[in-house]
Design an enzyme around this catalytic site. Structure first.
Site, PDB file in Angstrom:
ATOM      1  N   ARG A  88       0.847  -1.205   0.000  1.00 44.38           N
ATOM      2  CA  ARG A  88       0.000   0.000   0.000  1.00 44.38           C
ATOM      3  C   ARG A  88       0.878   1.249   0.000  1.00 44.38           C
ATOM      4  NH1 ARG A  88      -2.893  -3.477   3.598  1.00 44.38           N
ATOM      5  NH2 ARG A  88      -4.897  -4.095   2.724  1.00 44.38           N
ATOM      6  N   ASP A 148     -11.028  -4.635   7.601  1.00 42.68           N
ATOM      7  CA  ASP A 148     -10.118  -5.637   8.169  1.00 42.68           C
ATOM      8  C   ASP A 148     -10.880  -6.555   9.119  1.00 42.68           C
ATOM      9  OD1 ASP A 148      -7.908  -4.633   6.791  1.00 42.68           O
ATOM     10  OD2 ASP A 148      -7.444  -3.176   8.358  1.00 42.68           O
ATOM     11  N   ARG A 151     -13.007  -9.011   7.181  1.00 42.79           N
ATOM     12  CA  ARG A 151     -12.220 -10.119   6.619  1.00 42.79           C
ATOM     13  C   ARG A 151     -11.966 -11.175   7.705  1.00 42.79           C
ATOM     14  NH1 ARG A 151      -8.562  -6.107   2.885  1.00 42.79           N
ATOM     15  NH2 ARG A 151      -9.926  -6.305   1.069  1.00 42.79           N
ATOM     16  N   HIS A 175      -3.650   0.142   8.760  1.00 41.36           N
ATOM     17  CA  HIS A 175      -4.228  -0.723   7.724  1.00 41.36           C
ATOM     18  C   HIS A 175      -3.066  -1.324   6.942  1.00 41.36           C
ATOM     19  CE1 HIS A 175      -7.068  -2.257   4.907  1.00 41.36           C
ATOM     20  NE2 HIS A 175      -6.800  -1.414   3.931  1.00 41.36           N
TER      21      HIS A 175
END
Ligand code: APR
Length: 308
Positions: A88, A148, A151, A175
């Protein structure tokens, strides 16, 4: 009667707009993209879905910020997504410029909106947005924790063969790979998850969650959109309905958890003013160490942004 602007009509932005329209909780959604016809096309498609799925929320697409005037909430998804092999953080310079210019354009036409950042690297893009906006910190925050956590909850639901609806969990931190899952605060319909799963399996799920975004990038060649889009829409819903739902949200910390001037995921109440309050959960030594480590990782990327 709210007006919501979604910036970026790509995979994530179009999903936010579509999910929001289905919730039928705001008067108007404006979808903005530098590629104006893309925003127009995706919003027209969503509007043509209204007679089938029964909603009244009007949705229009544009590349002209004038049409975003007087937005109550702005969701920023503009930027480039990850490709296989990218972290990221590799997105930082491109997306920081995009987020900064988007915030400035938004504020030309909306005085005091709530801004929800989705672009990655999330924690630092939230910092960039707050910095560019000059708004109060309770009005500029980022979406990552709901995703998150979702998930993690989905993996647990599969492993335990229970409905994902019954899994409650809390995740904190940045994140990225240093996110902080908290098995101690995970329950299945109120039952501590540790009573239903071996430590080994739970650890494997925690590890899979940490790289959950990367798993999807590998599978699809680009980053995810259904769950990220739905997560951002859920944050909008809590604000519009002034629900005070408790979600992990990327917020600027000023002393909470002993951390200062850093943007990480923490549980907050989300209501009509944005972040109504940050909840300080009691963490044990080990959990606090993980949160500190995560905050340091975010801080080092914030420094990269500051020195750009
Ligand atoms: N203003 C408006 N829109 C822009 C701008 C800008 N300055 N720059 C880029 N865009 C648009 C692109 O034209 C594109 O349509 O942003 C959109 C991004 O869409 P996708 O490429 O499909 O990316 P997406 O998967 O939606 O991800 C967007 O969200 O989850 C994060 O990591 C992800 O940072 C990425 C962002």
């Amino acid at each position: 009667m709210s007006k919501v602007t979604v910036i970026g009509a790509g995979n994530v932005g179009a999903t936010v707009a579509n999910v929001l329209a289905h919730k039928d909780i705001v008067k108007e959604v404006v979808l903005v993209d530098i590629v104006g016809d893309l925003a127009k096309g995706k919003s027209l498609d969503t509007w043509q879905q209204a007679p089938i799925d029964y909603y009244s929320t009007s949705i229009t697409g544009t590349s002209d910020y004038k049409e975003t005037a007087n937005s109550d909430i702005v969701v920023i998804t503009a930027g480039i997504p990850r490709k296989p092999g990218m972290s990221r953080d590799d997105l930082i310079s491109t997306n920081a410029n995009i987020v900064t210019s988007v915030v400035k354009s938004i504020l030309e036409y909306s005085k005091d909106p709530i801004i929800i950042v989705v672009s990655n690297p999330l924690d630092v893009m939230t910092y960039a947005a707050l910095k560019a906006s000059g708004l109060n910190k309770n009005k500029v925050f980022g979406m990552a924790g709901i995703l998150d956590t979702a998930r993690y909850r989905a993996f647990l639901a599969t492993e335990l063969n229970v409905s994902p609806k019954d899994i409650q969990a809390l995740l904190m931190g940045g994140h990225g790979d240093t996110m902080v899952p908290l098995p101690r605060y995970t329950t299945v319909a109120g039952i501590p998850v540790t009573e239903m799963i071996s430590e080994e399996k739970l650890n494997a799920i925690v590890e899979r969650t940490k790289v959950g975004g990367g798993e999807l990038v590998k599978l699809m060649g680009t980053s995810a959109w259904y769950a990220p889009g739905a997560a951002a829409a859920q944050m909008v819903e809590s604000i519009v309905k002034d629900e005070n739902r408790v979600f992990p949200v990327c917020a600027k910390l000023e002393g909470e958890y002993g951390l200062n001037d850093v943007f990480v995921g923490v549980p907050v109440k989300l209501g009509k003013n944005g972040i109504e309050s940050i909840i300080e959960v009691k963490l044990n030594k080990e959990e606090m160490a993980l949160l500190n480590e995560s905050a340091s990782a975010v801080k080092s990327v914030m420094d990269v942004f500051d020195n750009m």
